[in-house]
Structure formats: C-alpha cells, structure tokens
Design a protein around this motif. Structure first.
Motif, PDB file in Angstrom:
ATOM      1  N   GLU A 188      38.343  -6.219 -34.872  1.00 11.38           N
ATOM      2  CA  GLU A 188      39.417  -5.674 -35.694  1.00 11.38           C
ATOM      3  C   GLU A 188      39.067  -4.282 -36.214  1.00 11.38           C
ATOM      4  OE1 GLU A 188      43.197  -5.764 -37.651  1.00 11.38           O
ATOM      5  OE2 GLU A 188      42.282  -6.775 -35.912  1.00 11.38           O
ATOM      6  N   PHE A 189      37.774  -4.041 -36.478  1.00 10.43           N
ATOM      7  CA  PHE A 189      37.349  -2.710 -36.908  1.00 10.43           C
ATOM      8  C   PHE A 189      37.644  -1.689 -35.815  1.00 10.43           C
ATOM      9  CE2 PHE A 189      34.439   0.808 -37.354  1.00 10.43           C
ATOM     10  CZ  PHE A 189      34.447   1.082 -38.710  1.00 10.43           C
ATOM     11  N   THR A 190      37.345  -2.068 -34.571  1.00  5.77           N
ATOM     12  CA  THR A 190      37.632  -1.168 -33.446  1.00  5.77           C
ATOM     13  C   THR A 190      39.132  -0.919 -33.329  1.00  5.77           C
ATOM     14  OG1 THR A 190      35.653  -1.907 -32.248  1.00  5.77           O
ATOM     15  CG2 THR A 190      37.407  -0.889 -30.952  1.00  5.77           C
ATOM     16  N   ARG A 191      39.931  -1.965 -33.512  1.00  7.86           N
ATOM     17  CA  ARG A 191      41.382  -1.815 -33.379  1.00  7.86           C
ATOM     18  C   ARG A 191      41.957  -0.918 -34.466  1.00  7.86           C
ATOM     19  NH1 ARG A 191      46.165  -3.355 -35.009  1.00  7.86           N
ATOM     20  NH2 ARG A 191      45.323  -4.439 -36.833  1.00  7.86           N
ATOM     21  N   VAL A 192      41.497  -1.086 -35.700  1.00  8.84           N
ATOM     22  CA  VAL A 192      42.070  -0.344 -36.824  1.00  8.84           C
ATOM     23  C   VAL A 192      41.536   1.084 -36.885  1.00  8.84           C
ATOM     24  CG1 VAL A 192      42.186  -0.224 -39.341  1.00  8.84           C
ATOM     25  CG2 VAL A 192      42.527  -2.407 -38.178  1.00  8.84           C
ATOM     26  N   PHE A 193      40.207   1.241 -36.754  1.00  7.70           N
ATOM     27  CA  PHE A 193      39.608   2.562 -36.960  1.00  7.70           C
ATOM     28  C   PHE A 193      39.388   3.330 -35.662  1.00  7.70           C
ATOM     29  CE2 PHE A 193      38.530   0.290 -40.835  1.00  7.70           C
ATOM     30  CZ  PHE A 193      38.813   1.234 -41.806  1.00  7.70           C
ATOM     31  N   GLY A 194      39.441   2.641 -34.508  1.00  6.64           N
ATOM     32  CA  GLY A 194      39.372   3.340 -33.227  1.00  6.64           C
ATOM     33  C   GLY A 194      37.984   3.567 -32.686  1.00  6.64           C
ATOM     34  N   TYR A 195      36.925   3.137 -33.390  1.00  8.61           N
ATOM     35  CA  TYR A 195      35.558   3.343 -32.928  1.00  8.61           C
ATOM     36  C   TYR A 195      35.068   2.122 -32.148  1.00  8.61           C
ATOM     37  CZ  TYR A 195      35.224   7.314 -36.144  1.00  8.61           C
ATOM     38  OH  TYR A 195      35.415   8.494 -36.791  1.00  8.61           O
ATOM     39  N   THR A 196      34.340   2.352 -31.052  1.00  6.89           N
ATOM     40  CA  THR A 196      33.731   1.257 -30.300  1.00  6.89           C
ATOM     41  C   THR A 196      32.361   0.929 -30.881  1.00  6.89           C
ATOM     42  OG1 THR A 196      32.636   2.727 -28.711  1.00  6.89           O
ATOM     43  CG2 THR A 196      34.903   2.033 -28.213  1.00  6.89           C
ATOM     44  N   HIS A 197      31.824  -0.200 -30.450  1.00  9.04           N
ATOM     45  CA  HIS A 197      30.501  -0.641 -30.909  1.00  9.04           C
ATOM     46  C   HIS A 197      29.444   0.415 -30.599  1.00  9.04           C
ATOM     47  CE1 HIS A 197      26.663  -2.864 -30.560  1.00  9.04           C
ATOM     48  NE2 HIS A 197      27.132  -3.562 -31.569  1.00  9.04           N
ATOM     49  N   GLU A 198      29.504   0.981 -29.395  1.00 10.62           N
ATOM     50  CA  GLU A 198      28.498   1.970 -28.992  1.00 10.62           C
ATOM     51  C   GLU A 198      28.592   3.241 -29.827  1.00 10.62           C
ATOM     52  OE1 GLU A 198      30.501   0.352 -26.990  1.00 10.62           O
ATOM     53  OE2 GLU A 198      29.044  -1.026 -26.074  1.00 10.62           O
ATOM     54  N   GLU A 199      29.779   3.587 -30.266  1.00 13.81           N
ATOM     55  CA  GLU A 199      29.972   4.824 -31.016  1.00 13.81           C
ATOM     56  C   GLU A 199      29.455   4.743 -32.448  1.00 13.81           C
ATOM     57  OE1 GLU A 199      33.960   6.853 -29.110  1.00 13.81           O
ATOM     58  OE2 GLU A 199      34.206   5.076 -30.376  1.00 13.81           O
ATOM     59  N   VAL A 200      29.372   3.559 -33.007  1.00 15.71           N
ATOM     60  CA  VAL A 200      29.027   3.454 -34.430  1.00 15.71           C
ATOM     61  C   VAL A 200      27.624   2.940 -34.692  1.00 15.71           C
ATOM     62  CG1 VAL A 200      31.437   3.058 -34.993  1.00 15.71           C
ATOM     63  CG2 VAL A 200      29.935   1.096 -34.659  1.00 15.71           C
ATOM     64  N   MET A 201      26.997   2.266 -33.715  1.00 14.93           N
ATOM     65  CA  MET A 201      25.694   1.646 -33.985  1.00 14.93           C
ATOM     66  C   MET A 201      24.670   2.671 -34.455  1.00 14.93           C
ATOM     67  SD  MET A 201      25.820  -1.525 -33.838  1.00 14.93           S
ATOM     68  CE  MET A 201      24.057  -1.832 -33.887  1.00 14.93           C
ATOM     69  N   GLY A 202      24.053   2.387 -35.610  1.00 19.05           N
ATOM     70  CA  GLY A 202      23.014   3.246 -36.161  1.00 19.05           C
ATOM     71  C   GLY A 202      23.529   4.419 -36.970  1.00 19.05           C
ATOM     72  N   ARG A 203      24.841   4.621 -37.005  1.00 20.52           N
ATOM     73  CA  ARG A 203      25.402   5.728 -37.781  1.00 20.52           C
ATOM     74  C   ARG A 203      25.799   5.249 -39.176  1.00 20.52           C
ATOM     75  NH1 ARG A 203      29.742   8.930 -34.257  1.00 20.52           N
ATOM     76  NH2 ARG A 203      29.513  10.333 -36.056  1.00 20.52           N
ATOM     77  N   TYR A 204      25.930   6.196 -40.099  1.00 19.83           N
ATOM     78  CA  TYR A 204      26.291   5.850 -41.473  1.00 19.83           C
ATOM     79  C   TYR A 204      27.801   5.657 -41.575  1.00 19.83           C
ATOM     80  CZ  TYR A 204      21.570   7.013 -42.952  1.00 19.83           C
ATOM     81  OH  TYR A 204      20.212   7.032 -43.108  1.00 19.83           O
ATOM     82  N   ILE A 205      28.214   4.570 -42.206  1.00 15.86           N
ATOM     83  CA  ILE A 205      29.628   4.253 -42.328  1.00 15.86           C
ATOM     84  C   ILE A 205      30.375   5.345 -43.090  1.00 15.86           C
ATOM     85  CG2 ILE A 205      29.235   2.877 -44.418  1.00 15.86           C
ATOM     86  CD1 ILE A 205      31.808   2.121 -41.657  1.00 15.86           C
TER      87      ILE A 205
END
Length: 721
Positions: free
Chosen positions: A440-457
């Motif tokens: 649901e996070f990917t659907r709402v905010f548009g980021y994939t798992h690979e794009e966000v891992m290890g980055r600051y929210i």
C-alpha cells in the motif's frame, strides 16, 4: 607365519597366570593421575551451556565457575574466585541461601530449588537451583547449577561458541602386553603388541612388529631384556620389580614362556599404582555422576560406530538402558539409514586433533519418534595421533524447533497482515532509516521497495517546510512515545496528500529496537470537508456581499485551497448579443473583459453542456476541425466547468496552466464540477437578489412619485381658483 597370541591363548596354557591377567585387565582401567581426571572434569564443566560453579564445602568460596555463569551474571573470573555468594550478594533474597544449606546437609543434594539471583548490574532473575557434593581425591566440594528456562536460545548460542574448548570427556585406559620370540641367531624379535599398549608405552604395533627389541624404544627395556634372558635360561616364569630394592611398590614386569617358544611380557602395577587405581576408579564414578548432572546427551562411539557410552540423560531421552549398550547399540539405530552418509562425511572431517563439528540432525528414539538435535562432536586420538573413537554432546532442539516454528507462523501471519493492510506501513530504524515497506505504501507514495531501502523516510515523503516536524516525531517514538496526528506528506510525483499518521515504537525485552509508521490517506476525507467549507463560504458570500466583484474574489480565494488560481476566470454568457462577459479574470498572459462567443473554446463548452479536461492534442484537434478558433495565448491544460441552473447556461468557470500539463486531473474535474454547481446557484441567487433589489428600488421610486402626485393634487384641490 608366526602366530600372534591373545589373552585367551595365554589363559589356556597358564592357568595360574590367567587369574593374574584377568585381575590385571579388570583393575588397570586408567594410568592417568587424579589431577588429569580433574582437568578433564574441569574442561567439561567450563564448556557446559548451563550456569555451574564449584565451591569449597567449608567457607563456600568459589573454586571455579564456568563461562556461562560469568556471561549470565556479568562477572569476570577474577571477581568471583575465592569469593562466596554472600560476598557478591548473589542471592537477591537473603533467606534463600539459608534454606538450601540445611537441606543439602540433610539430603546431600538440592534439586530445582527456586531462587532469585542478582546480576552484577543489579538486575534480578529467576532460576532453578541444584547442588550436589563431589570429591576430588579426599577433598569434598559443592557443585551448583542454575537453570533459566527462558534462556534456551542463548544457551544454544553459548554452546556453539564454547564447545570448541571441549576435547576429551573420557580417555581410554589400557594394559601393556608384549609378545617376543628368539630367532635362530639369538635376536629377540617383537611378534605382537596389543593395540591399547600404545597409550601406556607409546608402542606402535604396526611400526614395531618384526623388529629386534634392541632397536625398539620401549620404557624400562633393560628390565624387559633381563626378564627374557632369565626365561630363556630357566624356562620358568620370571618377575622383576622396577625398584632395585626388590620392592614392587612401583610395579613389576611378569614374563611367561609359551610352549610354542614365544615369551609374553606383562606389566603389573605395584602397590602405589593399585592405590592410585582405586582412587581413579572412585573418581571415574564421580566423573560419571558429573556427566549425569549435565542436562545434555553425552555420548562416546568407537571407530566402528558402536555406542560405548551414554549418560543417563541420553539413555532416558532415547528410551534405552545401559544393557542396550552392552548388546551392541550402533549409530545406525540413532541416525537412521538415510542420514548415515552425512554423519560419516562429517566424521571424516575430524581428521586432526583440535577439530570439531557442529551439525543438525533428526535422530530416532527407540520408539521411532524423531528428535531434532545439534551434535557437537570431536575425534579422540591416541598418542600417535591415530583416531580411536568419537565423543561429544547432543542438544535436544525439540522445544527450540517448536518455538522457531511458532515464530515462523506468527511472522507469516504478520507478513500477510502488513502486506494486505489498507494503510501504508513503514518499518524504520530508530533514526528513521527504512527497513521495509508494504504494497500500500508503494501504491500511495509511488516508491518501490528497491528505491527506499536504507534511505531516510523524512527525505522521501516529508515536504521541506515540515522537515523539523518529521524529525521531532521520530525522536519522540525512539524514546518510546506513540505519535498520532493528521498532517501532510508528499508522493514521489510531488503531489501532496493528507494523512493520518501513527508512529509506534517496537520493543523487545523492554528495549526499543525499531519504529513502525502507519499512514492512512485521508485526502478525500479532507477534500470533502474542505469542499463543504468552500461551498458554505461561497453561499454565505452570495447572500452577504452586495458587489458581484467581491463574490468573485471570494470564489477565487476559496478555490486556491485546492489549486493554483493565478490563471482563473469566470465568464457569463449574454444570450441577447451572443457575447462573453468576464466579470472576474486573472491570467499570467492575457486580459479580457468581453469577447464574442462564436468560435471560442468556452462557447464550445456551452454547447457540450458538461465539464471537460483538455490538453494540447485535444485542443488542437478541435481547432483543426473548425469547431473553435483560439483566442488568447495557448495553454498546456484547460479545465472548464459550465455553470448551469435549471437547464439554463449562466456561464463557465475555467482553470488553465501554461507550464504543467499535469497540473489538473480528472479528480480535480469532478471536484470543480461539484463546486461549480454551487457557484452557479450562488450566481443565480445573486442575480435574483440584484433584480429584487432593483425592482424594490423601482417600486419605492414609484411609490414616492405617487405620494408626491397625491400631495400635489390634494394641494390643488384645497386651493381655490
């Protein structure tokens, strides 16, 4: 080929010596000293994955503690040795130490006595306390153990780390038997050496067989040669002590001559050795008692895979008795046919002293039930570094596996719950670094798992002006506070959305280890509220404002809650002269107050009678078809809503953008349509009120003129000509 002799052949030919040899084989079970046996116990004691301590019986001072005792309570060995439990205030409740001491004196042992122990850092923990007395020589000591059931996983981990220190649980004890012969040239030749003699005299049967005894390195060889010489001369059995005084306190060699010509040399321990032998036998019993106190399965197998020793825990767990060992129980019965190749492969890796293996197996109890275990195994070598067997410990993993299975099930349930949740869920570290997101996070905010891992929210979804807010919320949650608030966040495309945010700390053993942030998209809810407020404000303005320009300014202000209104206009249609009047017009490029309706995009909108969202291709297509002729500067996107009341077109409301063709969406079109309907009603009401006011003014003027006329007529009537 010369014949090799066994004990059975000697017994047939020499009945007198037979009793002596049988007695020798039964009694001489060890040549190690009491100190060596004690060191073996200490090795096992220190490697056992349970809290254990040895203290003297008089003052209760610690003689030794194992590694697990130190790790669990947080002490170093130097801080405990020669200290008592009272010195370190081990027992959290002082009366507890006064309870088990009398019980130990009465029953000689204490088992599973509940106590509270105080760690070095002051933390108190519950344990089951057991104690028993053990002997080293003539000295009596107290062996204490402490079991914490909640620490099973940590015990396994400690066991894995510490078992490398365990090398020998037991050491084979042997007799010394040497078969010699005299050849035709008078040379004394070694015919046979019993295999176990290597551990006593460092004699290798394979190496020395067939060699002249003078070239063989054997302890006390001069005495052996003297025995052989006397037998050769007399033909009678000979006995020579080690001591020149003739005393057999240090032991003696016994030689007998067989009818076949061979001479058998045997070692007989003396009085000192026999006394030590009795002590070793007693300590061997102590060692077995010690092994039986270990809550793991202790085992020993010979080179052929026959199980030659198992402690009581092992026999009980697998459903066997000691008699089963005597009948020839093998590892095939325990590991099963399918696992044997793997077992043998792991054993072959133990090819040198100091190596050990740690492997998991599914073994079988006597009733056929499977038991998951972890095996810590090492090879036992003789003095020539030849493998003579294997020893080790089996740890039952049944409870651990059950816990792991339960954890895996709960983890699977949690994974499904998180992935199927209708809210956006993010797991982060305590400083806000993303560890996982759900679908649901990917659907709402548009980021994939690979794009966000290890980055600051905070770097991804928080608008620049709210950065400090995000850091504040993260700090609160990291300090074990729950955050619940409605705020604004930003998608990958830059779109701002309203969210209901809940941040919860994740605690393990009272320590915050991670954060969970749950975002519920409430944009539509917020828009509904904002829409109602906009409609209400516009309606109120239509009733309260006297000037139309004021109403249009209020409409622009209210619409700016949702969109940029720097390119916005309201147009009214004049059906009589077919023109478009623009009572409110704000634009970056153009300015109009009135234009002919024919050929304009707005006039086309009137004919269509429905809202439209158009971009350059659609506008160009209309122009190419001749339906419209563009007036003013071309835009990239055009959003128009007709203002219709009771099937009468009053005008239109238009938003446009010259820079971003994605400035408006179909959701914006639906929202503007809803607001436009209310604006149309407001404009109609305003027109009606304007007409009413004008008609009222006319009526008041007519009444005033009538009154003036009546007054004049009355005056004329009253005045005579």
């Amino acid at each position: 080929m010369e014949e090799k002799f066994t004990f059975e052949e000697l017994q047939k030919q020499y009945s007198d010596q037979n009793l002596m040899i049988a007695d020798l084989q039964r009694k001489v079970r060890a040549f190690e000293s009491s100190e060596l046996l004690k060191s073996r116990i200490v090795e096992v004691f220190r490697a056992t994955p349970r809290m254990m301590a040895i203290s003297d019986m008089v003052e209760g001072r610690y003689v030794d503690v194992n590694e697990f005792f130190l790790k669990t309570l947080g002490y170093t060995r130097e801080e405990l040795i020669n200290k008592s439990s009272d010195d370190i205030q081990l027992f959290a409740e002082l009366v507890q130490s006064d309870k088990f001491i009398p019980k130990l004196a009465r029953l000689k042992r204490v088992e599973n006595f509940p106590v509270k122990l105080k760690c070095k850092n002051g933390e108190t923990r519950d344990f089951l306390f057991s104690a028993d007395s053990i002997f080293f020589g003539d000295e009596k000591f107290l062996l204490t153990t402490y079991v914490d059931d909640s620490e099973s996983a940590r015990i396994i981990e400690m066991q894995n780390r510490s078992w490398d220190n365990v090398r020998d649980l037991f050491e084979s004890l042997s007799n010394f038997v040497l078969a010699l012969s005299v050849d035709e040239e008078g040379s004394i030749v070694v015919q046979s050496v019993n295999p176990k003699s290597r551990e006593f005299a460092h004699v290798s049967p394979d190496k020395y067989q067939g060699m002249d005894i003078h070239s063989v390195d054997i302890p006390n060889k001069n005495i052996i040669l003297e025995v052989v010489a006397k037998i050769a001369l007399t033909g009678n059995p000979e006995k020579l002590p080690l001591l020149a005084s003739g005393s057999d306190n240090e032991g003696y060699y016994l030689g007998v001559n067989l009818t076949s010509g061979e001479i058998i040399i045997l070692w007989e321990p003396g009085k000192i050795q026999k006394s030590r032998e009795r002590e070793l036998l007693m300590q061997a019993d102590v060692f077995e008692r010690f092994a039986d106190m270990i809550p793991e399965v202790v085992f020993e197998i010979d080179i052929k895979g026959r199980i030659i020793y198992a402690n009581l825990k092992g026999l009980e767990r697998f459903g066997y008795a000691k008699s089963d060992l005597n009948e020839g129980l093998t590892i095939r019965s325990i590991f099963g046919q399918e696992q044997l190749p793997l077992v043998f492969e792991n054993l072959r890796k133990l090819d040198r002293p100091g190596t050990s293996s740690h492997n998991e197996y599914n073994v079988f109890a006597r009733d056929g039930s499977q038991i998951p275990v972890i095996s810590h195994t090492f090879a036992v070598f003789d003095n020539q570094d030849k493998i003579i067997g294997y020893r080790g410990i089996l740890t039952d993993l049944t409870e651990r596996k059950a816990i792991q299975d339960q954890i895996l099930r709960e983890k699977a349930y949690l994974e499904i719950l998180i992935e199927s949740a209708p809210e956006s869920i993010v797991q982060t570290t305590l400083d806000g670094r993303i560890e996982r997101i759900n679908a649901e996070f990917t659907r709402v905010f548009g980021y994939t798992h690979e794009e966000v891992m290890g980055r600051y929210i905070d770097d991804l979804i928080i608008p620049e002006e709210l950065k400090s807010e995000g850091g504040h919320f993260t700090n609160l949650a990291a300090n074990n506070e729950t955050v619940s608030i409605e705020t604004t966040r930003m998608t990958k495309t830059g779109e701002r959305i309203y969210v209901s945010l809940l941040i919860k700390p994740v605690q393990i053993n009272d320590e915050t280890t991670a954060l969970y942030a749950i975002y519920r998209n409430i944009t539509e809810k917020k828009k509904d509220i904002e829409t109602r407020n906009v409609i209400l404000n516009i309606s109120n303005a239509a009733l309260s404002q006297t000037e139309s320009t004021d109403i249009y300014s209020i409409i622009q202000h209210e619409l700016s809650r949702f969109w940029k209104t720097k390119n916005f206009y309201i147009v009214l249609y004049n059906d009589e002269n077919k023109t478009l009047t623009l009572p409110f017009y704000t634009d970056e490029k153009d300015y109009f107050t009135e234009i002919p309706a024919k050929g304009t995009l707005t006039a086309w909108l009137f004919r269509k009678l429905e809202p439209v969202l158009m971009k350059v291709p659609e506008i160009d297509a209309l122009e190419a078809s001749g339906e419209i002729g563009l007036v003013g500067t071309p835009c990239l996107v055009w959003l128009g809503v007709p203002l219709i009341v009771e099937n009468e077109v009053l005008g239109a409301m238009v938003l446009q953008d010259y820079e971003n063709e994605d400035a408006f969406s179909h959701d914006d079109l639906r929202l503007l349509t809803l607001i436009g309907n209310q604006i149309a009603l407001a404009i109609q009401r305003k027109k009606m009120m304007t007409r009413l006011i004008a008609e009222r003014a006319k009526a008041e003027e007519a009444a005033k003129l009538k009154q003036q006329f009546m007054s004049t007529m009355s005056h004329e009537i009253r005045t005579p000509l």
